[in-house]
Write a protein that holds these residues in place. Structure first.
Motif, mmCIF file in Angstrom:
data_model
loop_
_atom_site.group_PDB
_atom_site.id
_atom_site.type_symbol
_atom_site.label_atom_id
_atom_site.label_comp_id
_atom_site.label_asym_id
_atom_site.label_seq_id
_atom_site.Cartn_x
_atom_site.Cartn_y
_atom_site.Cartn_z
ATOM 1 N N ASP A 1 10.763 9.418 -8.111
ATOM 2 C CA ASP A 1 10.140 7.590 -7.496
ATOM 3 C C ASP A 1 8.903 8.199 -7.594
ATOM 4 N N TYR A 2 8.066 8.525 -8.090
ATOM 5 C CA TYR A 2 6.973 8.216 -8.598
ATOM 6 C C TYR A 2 5.877 7.091 -7.900
ATOM 7 N N ASP A 3 6.397 6.052 -8.636
ATOM 8 C CA ASP A 3 5.549 4.862 -7.301
ATOM 9 C C ASP A 3 5.548 4.540 -6.417
ATOM 10 N N ALA A 4 6.905 4.205 -5.766
ATOM 11 C CA ALA A 4 7.522 4.807 -4.076
ATOM 12 C C ALA A 4 6.482 5.729 -3.967
ATOM 13 N N ALA A 5 6.706 6.924 -4.307
ATOM 14 C CA ALA A 5 5.764 7.949 -3.967
ATOM 15 C C ALA A 5 3.818 7.779 -3.473
ATOM 16 N N TYR A 6 3.739 7.015 -4.530
ATOM 17 C CA TYR A 6 2.456 6.843 -4.801
ATOM 18 C C TYR A 6 2.240 5.661 -3.459
ATOM 19 N N TYR A 7 3.194 4.301 -2.979
ATOM 20 C CA TYR A 7 2.845 3.331 -2.191
ATOM 21 C C TYR A 7 2.967 3.785 -0.630
ATOM 22 N N THR A 8 3.422 5.115 -0.876
ATOM 23 C CA THR A 8 3.611 5.827 0.295
ATOM 24 C C THR A 8 2.034 6.847 1.128
ATOM 25 N N LEU A 9 1.882 7.004 -0.287
ATOM 26 C CA LEU A 9 0.337 7.481 0.474
ATOM 27 C C LEU A 9 -0.495 6.612 0.683
ATOM 28 N N LYS A 10 -0.384 5.488 -0.176
ATOM 29 C CA LYS A 10 -1.170 4.366 0.076
ATOM 30 C C LYS A 10 -1.357 3.611 1.224
#
Ligand code: FAD
Ligand code: FAD
Ligand code: SF4
Ligand code: SF4
Ligand code: FES
Lengths: 463, 275
Positions: free
Chosen positions: A70-79
């Protein structure tokens, strides 16, 4: 499941090819590598890694999202935590931060957190998806941010999200600070930096480039005449230090800042397609051994220098650069001249550098911090033939803005005195990043900008 | 973008431009400079502010063609824009009522001298100006300077106008003749050096305006360093004006030539490219 102690290496380009161009050295994980590295994470209940990250990124959560693809979710976690994940994944000294704190580190198998962070951020950017940005309703408050480096950008971004009207005043012709003028393309491609800072504009932050605070405007003017309710100072540590040894003003003696600015910001590596020239010698000495020195040395090599030496007073164990940069520099053919300190730059009658006169050091007794102090060996003077010298021995605060800001308390070294919340001695004026701490790291500067945004928000709410 | 509102050719190698940059026009002072970049591939070059019009938001620059970038600039027209225009940079001139001030300028130094002489006159000084040019054709702004000077003397190297000789010849006569309280010298390094050496004999404090190679103009790179009184200074933040009796002239002259070979490559590109 058994512990997997095999760190997945990140592929790098062949040293003999990459030391001739400015294309990025590290190639990044592919999908399988990322999946395998992520699967090693123990998803700790009390994740030590988080305490090592200056912005406290929820590392197990984003890694878990990677394992679930779930790469998008991972990205928003980072952000949620970091404005610049693609940058920090590349340039953080992870071995001292998140990865250094990872529970697997003592076994030599810390999770490649930076590499995964980079993977997630790159994947999102390359997907071409638009980032969803949320912004609170307009508060009617105005904040001026002086300096558009990591500290200023992070502060502006969070303040804009909180609904304040923000203007960034940047002296150079581009945002990004050291990310644009200091750290070279082969380590941090500029299109990635530009993409990460695009969101700032999308949030409606006004950007005034070519605007030198302290000259074209002052803190006092911004607050009294231009109606700003608060000011954030994030002007960095841009003033290059020199050794003050004889011969230092000879023609081919550069500060690392000048050398790197010509090459990165002004793109002198593409001369004459770009108009700015840079000189490169055959034999180049870079004095110092931090990230800045490694960048200068590797840049000189790429521009065609035959022999490039890092001249450093202490031993290899004390080299302050990121481990990866030191390894990469050595692979690319940069030589280390350790336990050596310059005492004079020698030149010919026309002012051209011919040699660097040095003395040798040995390691003496450990000091209070446990570091063994280098001591000079008597009568050890020797000359290294050189035709160019780059000074990379550190940077201090640029006095330009500070000397025009009355009542701003500075410390002995000329840095702004600010508390944990970024408050300075002047009401409504805040500061963070290298201008407060002295030259440090991207993530610390960003973290300070972020934290101070919250403190400015509180200040504006109570005003 | 910073638009060129007016372009005037002063002589075959010198062009005047008024550039729309209201923030700078409002805040700048005599003695300061700007840095500009023509386009995305352009170099950042420093130019002295030759005049400014806060009401109209205009900053005046006067540029001499010496190499690639100044040539590129010469070919820009009214209505074109510079990509970047940064300023005001550097310290302003220290204007006070000194008494009698000798303003010596040569070549391109004439333009930056103008606002300084004007402010000196306004402050109550008697302003004696000495202007030098290689020949009559290259002389600019005699009339403009005349307005702000109590006396003005012109020299040309070849005698095609005014007195034949160097600015230092006339300056020497003036120094012999009357008491000078302060002097300014702006122009080619060699001219400033010899003017400073001359005024030193008469113990007249002398300000010179240094123009070393620069990149950022904000104190970040150190390219512009020079030695004054044995100490390293950054011309862009500590200057560009310095005590002419304390400047290490030989060092400054050597540092101007760092990019000579590269500049020729750029120029070749320009000539091949058709200008
Ligand atoms: C060559 C080099 C390599 C580095 N490598 C690494 C690395 O690998 N990893 C890492 O974590 N850190 C690294 N660092 C350190 C890191 O880049 C800095 O700690 C970080 O950028 C500091 O951020 P900042 O926002 O405080 O300041 P800066 O990035 O310096 O930004 C300050 C900004 O303010 C602007 N400014 C200055 N004065 C004024 C003024 N008067 N008015 C308006 N604007 C002004 C400047 O132009 C600049 O854009 C490196 C630094 C250098 C120089
Ligand atoms: C504070 C200051 C004020 C100046 N004011 C004026 C002015 O009002 N009018 C004017 O015509 N010129 C002025 N100059 C000089 C002007 O900046 C240079 O002539 C110009 O940069 C040359 O660029 P070029 O590409 O045409 O020439 P190049 O071919 O690049 O170089 C020709 C010579 O110009 C000098 N030079 C080159 N690059 C720079 C640079 N980045 N900074 C400074 N000098 C450089 C070098 O000595 C070089 O040998 C000033 C310089 C300084 C530092
Ligand atoms: S921001 Fe830096 S320290 Fe924090 S997790 Fe990412 S790489 Fe590690
Ligand atoms: S400490 Fe290491 S293993 Fe544990 S959650 Fe963090 S990265 Fe994963
Ligand atoms: S021009 Fe870079 S420090 Fe002066």
């Amino acid at each position: 499941m058994a512990l997997n102690l095999n760190r997945v290496d990140m592929p790098n380009r062949d040293p003999d090819a990459r030391n001739k161009d400015f294309i990025e050295v590290a190639e990044g994980y592919n999908v399988d590598m990322a999946a395998e590295e992520a699967s090693r994470c123990l998803n700790c209940k009390k994740p030590l890694c988080r305490s090592g990250c200056p912005v406290n990124i929820d590392i197990p959560r984003f890694i878990n999202q990677v394992t679930k693809k779930d790469y998008d979710a991972a990205y928003y976690t980072l952000k949620e935590f970091s404005l610049l994940p693609a940058v920090c994944g590349r340039v953080c000294p992870q071995e001292h931060q998140c990865e250094g704190a990872c529970i697997l580190n003592p076994k030599g198998a810390a999770i490649g957190i930076g590499r995964l962070e980079r993977y997630v951020a790159d994947k999102f950017r390359e997907s071409g998806k638009e980032e969803v940005l949320q912004k609170a309703p307009d508060t009617g408050k105005k904040v001026a941010v002086l300096g558009g480096g990591p500290a200023g950008l992070a502060c502006a971004y969070d303040l804009a999200k909180l609904g304040h009207s923000v203007t960034i005043y940047e002296a150079l012709h581009t945002l990004g600070g050291v990310l644009m003028y200091g750290i070279p393309e082969f380590r941090l491609p500029k299109n990635i930096v530009n993409k990460e800072i695009e969101n700032i504009e999308k949030l409606g932050v006004k950007i005034e480039l070519n605007s030198v605070a302290g000259r074209v405007n002052t803190v006092e003017k911004l607050m009294k005449e231009d109606g700003f309710d608060a000011v954030f100072i994030g002007t960095g540590a841009g003033l290059p230090y020199f050794l003050n040894i004889p011969g230092e003003n000879l023609n081919e003696v550069y500060s690392a800042n000048e050398f790197l600015t010509r090459v990165n910001l002004m793109k002198a590596y593409k001369f004459p397609e770009y108009d700015t020239p840079v000189f490169v010698g055959e034999k180049v000495a870079v004095v110092g051994a931090g990230n800045v020195a490694m960048d200068a040395a590797r840049t000189a090599k790429r521009l065609g220098a035959k022999d490039v030496y890092i001249v450093y007073r202490r031993s290899k164990d004390e080299v302050p650069a990121r481990l990866e940069e030191l390894e990469h520099a050595e692979e690319e053919g940069v030589k280390l001249q350790l336990l050596t300190s310059p005492i004079e730059v020698i030149g010919d009658e026309n002012g051209h550098v011919t040699a660097l006169r040095c003395v040798s050091y040995e390691l003496g007794e450990p000091d209070e911090g446990g570091r063994r102090k280098p001591v000079e060996i008597p009568n050890s003077e020797f000359d290294m033939p050189m035709d160019m010298v780059v000074m990379a021995i550190g940077q201090g605060p640029n006095p330009l803005l500070l000397e025009t800001t009355k009542g701003l308390e500075l410390n002995k070294r000329g840095n702004i005195v600010a508390d944990d919340d970024g408050k300075t001695s002047i009401e409504g004026v805040f500061a963070g990043g290298d201008i407060v701490t002295g030259a440090a790291t991207v993530i610390l500067a960003m973290g300070a900008g972020k934290k101070t945004a919250q403190s400015i928000h509180d200040y504006l709410n109570n005003k | 973008m910073y638009k060129i509102m007016k372009k005037e050719i002063l002589n075959p190698s010198v062009v005047l431009m008024d550039v729309y940059a209201p923030d700078i026009a409002k805040t700048c002072k005599a003695g300061q400079f700007i840095v500009l970049r023509i386009d995305e591939v352009g170099e950042r070059i420093p130019l002295t502010i030759a005049d400014f019009f806060p009401e109209e938001g205009l900053v005046r620059i006067v540029t001499q063609t010496v190499g690639y970038t100044s040539r590129k600039l010469m070919n820009m027209e009214q209505g074109d824009s510079f990509l970047d225009f940064i300023g005001p940079l550097g310290q302003e001139s220290e204007i006070e009522n000194y008494g009698t001030v000798l303003c010596v300028c040569g070549g391109l130094g004439i333009a930056p001298m103008y606002p300084i002489a004007r402010e000196l006159k306004k402050a109550g000084n008697k302003v004696i100006t000495v202007v030098g040019a290689r020949n009559k054709e290259l002389l600019i702004w005699e009339d403009v300077l005349k307005e702000v000077s109590n006396e003005i003397y012109v020299t040309t190297d070849d005698g095609s106008y005014g007195r034949k000789g160097l600015v230092t010849d006339v300056s020497k006569e003036i120094l012999e003749r009357e008491k000078i309280d302060h002097a300014w010298a702006i122009g080619p390094v060699i001219m400033m050096k010899f003017t400073a050496l001359l005024t030193k004999e008469y113990n007249v404090p002398t300000i010179v305006s240094m123009n070393p190679i620069m990149v950022d103009g904000t104190g970040m790179c150190g390219a512009c360093r020079l030695e004054v009184d044995g100490k390293t200074k950054f011309a862009c933040v500590d200057g560009p004006e310095f005590d002419g009796h304390k400047v290490n002239w030989d060092l400054s002259m050597r540092r101007m030539n760092i990019y000579k070979a590269k500049e020729e490559i750029a120029l070749e590109k320009a000539i091949k490219g058709g200008f």
